[in-house]
Design a protein around this motif. Sequence first.
Motif: not given
Lengths: 473, 473
Positions: B107-110, B124-129, B215-221
């Motif tokens: 929810e925090e994109n972190v 991959t860990a980012a894509a998993d969420v 690290l900052k994550l972003s929404p997937i376009p």
Amino acid sequence: MTLAAADDAFAADLAAQLPADTLRATEPRYLEEPRGRWTGTSRHLALPRTAEEVATILRACNAAQVGVIPYGGGTGLVGGQIAPQGMPEPLILSLERMNAIRGVFTEENVLIAEAGVILADVQTAAADVDRLFPLSLASEGSARIGGLLGTNAGGVNVLRYGNTRDLVLGLEAVLPDGQIWHGLKRLRKDNTGYDLRHLLIGAEGTLGVITAAALKLSPIPAGRGTALMVVESPTAALKLLSMARSQMGEGVSAFELMSRMGLDFLAEKVPEVRQPFAERPEWMVLIDVGLARGLDPSEALETLFGEALEAGLVSDGLIAQSEAQADDFWQVRERTPEANRMIGAVSSHDISVPLSAIPDFIAKGYEVIGALGDFRINCFGHMGDGNLHYNIFSAPGRNRADHDNQRDEIKRTLHDLCHEMGGSVSAEHGIGRLKVGDLERYGDPAKLSAMRAIKAALDPSGIMNPGAVLRTV
Amino acid sequence: MTLAAADDAFAADLAAQLPADTLRATEPRYLEEPRGRWTGTSRHLALPRTAEEVATILRACNAAQVGVIPYGGGTGLVGGQIAPQGMPEPLILSLERMNAIRGVFTEENVLIAEAGVILADVQTAAADVDRLFPLSLASEGSARIGGLLGTNAGGVNVLRYGNTRDLVLGLEAVLPDGQIWHGLKRLRKDNTGYDLRHLLIGAEGTLGVITAAALKLSPIPAGRGTALMVVESPTAALKLLSMARSQMGEGVSAFELMSRMGLDFLAEKVPEVRQPFAERPEWMVLIDVGLARGLDPSEALETLFGEALEAGLVSDGLIAQSEAQADDFWQVRERTPEANRMIGAVSSHDISVPLSAIPDFIAKGYEVIGALGDFRINCFGHMGDGNLHYNIFSAPGRNRADHDNQRDEIKRTLHDLCHEMGGSVSAEHGIGRLKVGDLERYGDPAKLSAMRAIKAALDPSGIMNPGAVLRTV
């Protein structure tokens, strides 16, 4: 290290090295700050026009061990711009005459501004070439670029565009020893050595004087939309933010939380601000979106509202039908600080916590402050950044002076809570002189020790903004 | 300052302070680098599992005045990870066993990753969420977070998402004296003192060891589109970029320039890469877009192509009709370095110039290099960031060794040109050991003096990655 005073003899010597009229007697406005907490004592003011003149000034101050207070628009809220009482009188160094926009590189999305340019003028210069300079905050009509960089100012568009530091490609700055760093590069990638830029940005003038900056511009989003939505709780607001970002990605430019207390204060003190809802809601959010060509912002906000209603997150909402109405919505948010000032806070806080901790922080905040007495709390701000302005007021019929003896305890209690939750006790205003003790209490010891080592290495005489950020030793 | 060697006695002493098997004999792979320019000499390797163990190691190195080379994935191209010959043998400190993802805050994109996590695993860990970690570069299958942070790595998505430093909210790091900085904050706004984070990022391990990062994550376009377009010239490519950004705003994720020389090299050395056009064009660009919900990326790219065709900027184009085809397009870009290596460059350059100077730089580059002899030039790269990889090869029938005596002159000539045009001689690879002389020649003197003061302040014994970035004195 003992500093000397910027006395008349020093000023006369320095004046002789600079163009006529560069050294002047200080006027009262340089000795005051917005909240009236400090009054300065400096008699001498320097108004350089070039980085070379700034260098001359810093060399002279170094030679004579005289302190220097870099001065921008004077809008800072933590006393960083005020010469503290009880120390040898420093020289005030105002950048206001370095107010040229040196160049606009439209195709590169870059604008070069000197430190004395007022933020609103940068915004206008960007708009003139169909670009956006996204930094935006209440004091944009008087805050100057140098001060905004020195404090790494935040504001309402951080969610989408980042803090001030994220909008800077290069700097020109004068280091404490008078060397000029010519670092005005217009490059998106430059991995040649330590990032001096980010060290000076946010150092609040304690490591040198920023004289100009290469600033990033952005495309203006094709369509703008603004909405107010009534949310059930801060938790619902957080879920709404998440929903908005999953629907619109980077399109969400601002996401501001407001509470009924703020609306009550506005109704009482600034009644010309139109109340958006017939019944003042407990919590509402202001959402601003800027979407790409081909998307209809009103439609996107309606979709968001529809899904949020279905999910039980919102109970009422308004989507601006015109720019004028959008401005009306923003008035509610932007004039809240004015209403707060008129009520008179016992204690104001500029804190941030991890986004997911916000609801818990708000709930616990009510609890721990409530345990100290009967207070009113206006908690509002940049929820999308995890940054809340948490202001505490006396109960109706009493006034702030009734709580003078509790102020320290209140601050400590709220800051302890914030720190325990992984937050920051200065999200966007900086340390200045107000929060030097907080930094010592809550700052990481290794970081503090590195900061002191860096300060001693770059400013061994301790002339730069003495007593700001780090205590003078 | 003279350093001591990490000899067997030192290693035995240190091993006794650490869990079994933390100190080992170095294996050859730690002593090589991708381009084979340096070979290291260290015999001892430390493989800590925690920041506390790193602190123990740095304290011991400080006490014994032993140099330390922080080691990530070993993919750096400027020799920052290789113990230089001719200096006392340093200890290699590999972070590879600190490879946990400590937390994902969707929810925090972190996401919090230790320094030893491989970039692809973070992706991959980012894509998993259902999130994006946008850092992407050729070596993502082996490069580790610590090294990527240490070098402030760039890559193909900088245009939209920034450099590595722009993707970091907080750090945990061990300072040279062994103090641990617990700075893993998940905050978007935190103005409490100097930005130590940005000082350590890009310092290439010379100011401390980064052990973990928030690290900052972003929404997937919502929708991705990829196109190849044949442009008449670099000038046309620049105009196309501007057109794309005015149509799609932040939606443009990557904008890569490629030349016929690169396509010829691929055809010769990596023939399995499908050539996109029947006739190899002089110049083409690869465009990747990621658009919000409600927009059709193929349609947007078609609109762009149509308008560009009308404006005379493009003459041919392909829009990927599937993910597989998009991957095919990217193969052309991503396997270019491989073809280059097989041809064997006389000299390779990782430079950046202001965006609007790119066409002029390319034209003048051909001129000044052409004046030095008969060379082939493959100029390609991240045009959207002003970052070109400018590689120079011998004429057909000759080989790189024929030009050994010209290499220094070639480098100097091209770097002088880049510097004159306001550029950087290391856009994304860093200084390492390869470009220490370049930094001395082209670096701003005030910045260099500040860098040396900071290095001396934080690492007075000079143990951290000695000889990288700054010459040892």
